[in-house]
Design a protein around this motif. Structure first.
Motif, mmCIF file in Angstrom:
data_model
loop_
_atom_site.group_PDB
_atom_site.id
_atom_site.type_symbol
_atom_site.label_atom_id
_atom_site.label_comp_id
_atom_site.label_asym_id
_atom_site.label_seq_id
_atom_site.Cartn_x
_atom_site.Cartn_y
_atom_site.Cartn_z
ATOM 1 N N ALA A 458 14.766 -15.793 -1.350
ATOM 2 C CA ALA A 458 13.967 -14.588 -1.120
ATOM 3 C C ALA A 458 13.678 -13.861 -2.432
ATOM 4 C CB ALA A 458 14.695 -13.658 -0.151
ATOM 5 N N TYR A 459 14.673 -13.791 -3.310
ATOM 6 C CA TYR A 459 14.471 -13.153 -4.612
ATOM 7 C C TYR A 459 13.386 -13.873 -5.412
ATOM 8 C CZ TYR A 459 15.338 -11.568 -9.374
ATOM 9 O OH TYR A 459 15.176 -11.070 -10.652
ATOM 10 N N LEU A 460 13.436 -15.200 -5.415
ATOM 11 C CA LEU A 460 12.470 -15.979 -6.187
ATOM 12 C C LEU A 460 11.053 -15.803 -5.654
ATOM 13 C CD1 LEU A 460 14.589 -19.227 -6.693
ATOM 14 C CD2 LEU A 460 14.007 -17.531 -8.430
ATOM 15 N N VAL A 461 10.917 -15.662 -4.344
ATOM 16 C CA VAL A 461 9.604 -15.444 -3.749
ATOM 17 C C VAL A 461 9.076 -14.054 -4.074
ATOM 18 C CG1 VAL A 461 8.375 -15.163 -1.549
ATOM 19 C CG2 VAL A 461 9.897 -17.130 -1.896
ATOM 20 N N TRP A 462 9.904 -13.047 -3.896
ATOM 21 C CA TRP A 462 9.433 -11.667 -4.001
ATOM 22 C C TRP A 462 9.359 -11.152 -5.427
ATOM 23 C CZ3 TRP A 462 7.099 -9.106 -0.205
ATOM 24 C CH2 TRP A 462 7.240 -9.600 1.097
ATOM 25 N N HIS A 463 10.137 -11.727 -6.327
ATOM 26 C CA HIS A 463 10.180 -11.205 -7.704
ATOM 27 C C HIS A 463 9.733 -12.204 -8.766
ATOM 28 C CE1 HIS A 463 12.263 -7.537 -6.459
ATOM 29 N NE2 HIS A 463 12.956 -8.306 -5.647
ATOM 30 N N GLU A 464 9.722 -13.504 -8.455
ATOM 31 C CA GLU A 464 9.419 -14.509 -9.483
ATOM 32 C C GLU A 464 8.232 -15.402 -9.116
ATOM 33 O OE1 GLU A 464 12.615 -16.631 -11.180
ATOM 34 O OE2 GLU A 464 13.826 -14.867 -11.591
ATOM 35 N N PHE A 465 7.416 -14.997 -8.149
ATOM 36 C CA PHE A 465 6.140 -15.659 -7.847
ATOM 37 C C PHE A 465 6.297 -17.080 -7.292
ATOM 38 C CE2 PHE A 465 5.791 -12.884 -11.574
ATOM 39 C CZ PHE A 465 4.868 -11.948 -11.148
ATOM 40 N N ALA A 466 7.485 -17.459 -6.830
ATOM 41 C CA ALA A 466 7.691 -18.806 -6.299
ATOM 42 C C ALA A 466 7.051 -18.933 -4.925
ATOM 43 C CB ALA A 466 9.176 -19.134 -6.214
ATOM 44 N N ARG A 467 6.391 -20.069 -4.674
ATOM 45 C CA ARG A 467 5.726 -20.292 -3.394
ATOM 46 C C ARG A 467 6.032 -21.656 -2.783
ATOM 47 N NH1 ARG A 467 5.608 -15.780 -4.092
ATOM 48 N NH2 ARG A 467 3.860 -14.304 -4.127
ATOM 49 N N THR A 468 6.449 -22.618 -3.585
ATOM 50 C CA THR A 468 6.673 -23.969 -3.073
ATOM 51 C C THR A 468 8.064 -24.456 -3.473
ATOM 52 O OG1 THR A 468 5.890 -25.196 -5.013
ATOM 53 C CG2 THR A 468 4.212 -24.446 -3.429
ATOM 54 N N ALA A 469 8.463 -25.573 -2.837
ATOM 55 C CA ALA A 469 9.753 -26.170 -3.166
ATOM 56 C C ALA A 469 9.807 -26.591 -4.632
ATOM 57 C CB ALA A 469 10.025 -27.368 -2.253
ATOM 58 N N ASP A 470 8.714 -27.160 -5.142
ATOM 59 C CA ASP A 470 8.690 -27.554 -6.550
ATOM 60 C C ASP A 470 8.836 -26.350 -7.474
ATOM 61 O OD1 ASP A 470 8.552 -30.237 -6.109
ATOM 62 O OD2 ASP A 470 6.487 -30.493 -6.783
ATOM 63 N N ASP A 471 8.212 -25.227 -7.111
ATOM 64 C CA ASP A 471 8.357 -24.016 -7.927
ATOM 65 C C ASP A 471 9.832 -23.695 -8.133
ATOM 66 O OD1 ASP A 471 5.614 -23.876 -7.685
ATOM 67 O OD2 ASP A 471 5.602 -22.045 -6.467
ATOM 68 N N ILE A 472 10.612 -23.801 -7.062
ATOM 69 C CA ILE A 472 12.018 -23.404 -7.102
ATOM 70 C C ILE A 472 12.902 -24.504 -7.676
ATOM 71 C CG2 ILE A 472 14.015 -22.871 -5.635
ATOM 72 C CD1 ILE A 472 12.121 -21.230 -3.878
ATOM 73 N N LEU A 473 12.701 -25.738 -7.248
ATOM 74 C CA LEU A 473 13.619 -26.822 -7.624
ATOM 75 C C LEU A 473 13.376 -27.353 -9.031
ATOM 76 C CD1 LEU A 473 13.725 -28.861 -4.286
ATOM 77 C CD2 LEU A 473 15.388 -27.188 -5.137
#
Length: 502
Positions: A458-473
């Motif tokens: 949730a932090y990565l989505v709301w504060h770091e612009f992450a939208r996909t699994a690749d964005d995060i992983l």
């Protein structure tokens, strides 16, 4: 109804240079809009060798200005981002047939003294045979040299700059492509496309900064009235990741018979990162990929030095990026300058500034120089400021990461050690925003593998612009190397719920 807000700058490109300019400009009081056709750092800026360094090999090409600036920036970046930038010792093994020892010593002497080194130890000659530094090397490699640079998570460096820019007022729109721009009096009217929904929109800006990386030349062609420029020299650099090859936390810089050098760097605890290549790219940079020949070349490069050989079958991950270098007429891809060049693109009226080249280490200084170019056309409320202002999470006392990590373990003892270290290196003092009021690991929600929990997602989505699994992983982290095979699918399902309200 069209958006009538007029931005001072429209920045095209969400790589390290684009977000660095956005951060600096927003901090000087400019209204900034940044658009990126994919994710932040989704191309060249996540495909580096993960180093903050002066570029020892650039001395052979007499790039003294670039090396000096890079070494000075290395010192500054260590201070403003101590959570993601850490010292790293390099071992340069030496044997006959390569660069003579006197040349290496001279290069290291210059490297020690060009940039006003303060924080890192100087170079030295060392005996490798029988020492930890030489463990794993072939038996005839008895001596060498050491020097120090820094390692960095390149994609996180990019994201942290974007976060800071956004917190200072920049409008950052990922997965948004500029399709065309035309002048309307003293502003640009930019046509934008949302690549997720297909929605079309317009934005107005007094000036455009074109930092589209490998697409910088293509963007010039999409902007009506922009002065034509010589296309960039596109050079591909590829890397491979293999299981850990040697003990110790030092890295190796290895000389090849073709006079190129290849790095072997401890990576993500269990692996070794090997790179890079220099291959000219013709045509669309999006079609570039790593080749079997490149993988074989990188394997052969380390096998010349190490007792235990690696093969293409050992590669657990690979990546590549295309560098948009300024074409200085050099015969080989390796010799093309890594320095940056800036071109103003109109004779009068609203400006376009196109940027060629650059390297990760000098992004902050490049941003200052870009704003110097734009300064005659805009009104800024302050001068340069980014050299001493910490990036998000980097505001730890004395820039002392070891002390900060000790405090993390004491404050959140329920975090597994590997997770605590990963989060400390990723988020620094902003760990508190990720963990919140949790008093147990279970409070962080479902674990998707590698300590990646619902709350962190949730932090990565709301504060770091992450939208996909690749964005995060693969960009916000390198957990893709550590998580179970089903994590990406589970994460995709979770993100569909998490991003529905963003």
């Amino acid at each position: 109804m069209p958006d009538m807000l007029v931005h001072d700058l429209l920045i095209i490109g969400g790589g390290i240079n684009g977000v660095g300019i956005a951060r600096d400009a927003a901090g000087r009081g400019l209204k900034v809009l940044l658009v990126e056709q994919d994710d932040l750092a989704s191309h060249t800026s996540s495909a580096s060798t993960k180093l903050i360094h002066g570029g020892l090999r650039y001395l052979e090409y007499y790039e003294f200005r670039l090396v000096r600036e890079s070494l000075m920036e290395r010192e500054r970046l260590m201070a403003i981002a101590p959570h993601i930038i850490h010292p790293l010792e390099f071992v340069l093994p030496h044997r006959g047939g390569g660069r003579p020892a006197w040349m290496v010593r001279l290069g290291l002497f210059l490297y020690d003294h060009l940039g006003g080194r303060e924080k890192l130890p100087g170079s030295a000659g060392v005996r490798l045979k029988g020492s930890l530094r030489g463990a794993g090397l072939q038996g005839d490699v008895a001596k060498g040299f050491t020097y120090s640079d820094c390692r960095v998570d390149d994609a996180r460096l990019t994201v942290l700059n974007a976060m800071d820019a956004a917190e200072r007022g920049t409008d950052i729109r990922t997965r948004t492509r500029l399709t065309a721009a035309r002048r309307d009096g003293d502003v640009w009217i930019a046509s934008l496309e949302d690549r997720v929904t297909g929605a079309q929109s317009e934005a107005r800006a007094r000036h455009i900064v074109n930092v589209a990386g490998p697409w910088v030349g293509k963007l010039i062609g999409a902007i009506e009235g922009a002065r034509a420029e010589q296309p960039p020299r596109l050079v591909k650099g590829s890397h491979i990741v293999v299981p850990r090859m040697f003990a110790g936390e030092h890295a190796f810089i290895l000389q090849n018979p073709d006079k190129r050098i290849v790095f072997a760097i401890p990576y993500e605890r269990d692996f070794t990162l090997v790179g890079t290549t220099d291959i000219a790219v013709d045509g669309d940079p999006e079609s570039a990929t790593i080749t079997e020949d490149e993988i074989a070349y990188l394997c052969e490069s380390v096998n010349r030095w190490f007792e235990r050989p690696i093969t293409p079958a050992d590669v657990v991950w690979h990546y590549w990026g295309v560098r948009p270098l300024y074409d200085d007429g050099s015969d080989s891809a390796s010799a093309v300058t890594r320095d940056y060049v800036m071109k103003l693109g109109t004779e009068e009226g609203p400006q376009i500034l196109s940027i060629f080249g650059g390297k990760l280490t000098t992004y902050r200084k490049l941003a200052e120089h870009a704003l110097e170019k734009i300064a005659p056309f805009v009104t800024m409320t302050r001068g340069p400021w980014t050299d001493s202002t910490a990036l998000p999470g980097g505001d730890m006392p004395g820039a002392d990461f070891a002390a900060f990590l000790a405090s993390v373990r004491q404050r959140w003892p329920f975090l597994p050690q590997a997770t605590a270290e990963r989060m400390a290196r990723s988020y620094g003092t902003r760990m508190e925003r990720v963990i919140g009021d949790a008093v147990s690991f279970a409070d962080l929600g479902e674990d998707y593998g590698g300590g990646l929990t619902e709350r962190e997602i949730a932090y990565l989505v709301w504060h770091e612009f992450a939208r996909t699994a690749d964005d995060i992983l693969w960009r916000r982290s390198k957990l893709g190397l550590h998580v179970p095979p089903d994590t990406a699918d589970r994460l995709t399902a979770r993100l569909a719920r998490e991003t529905a309200n963003v």
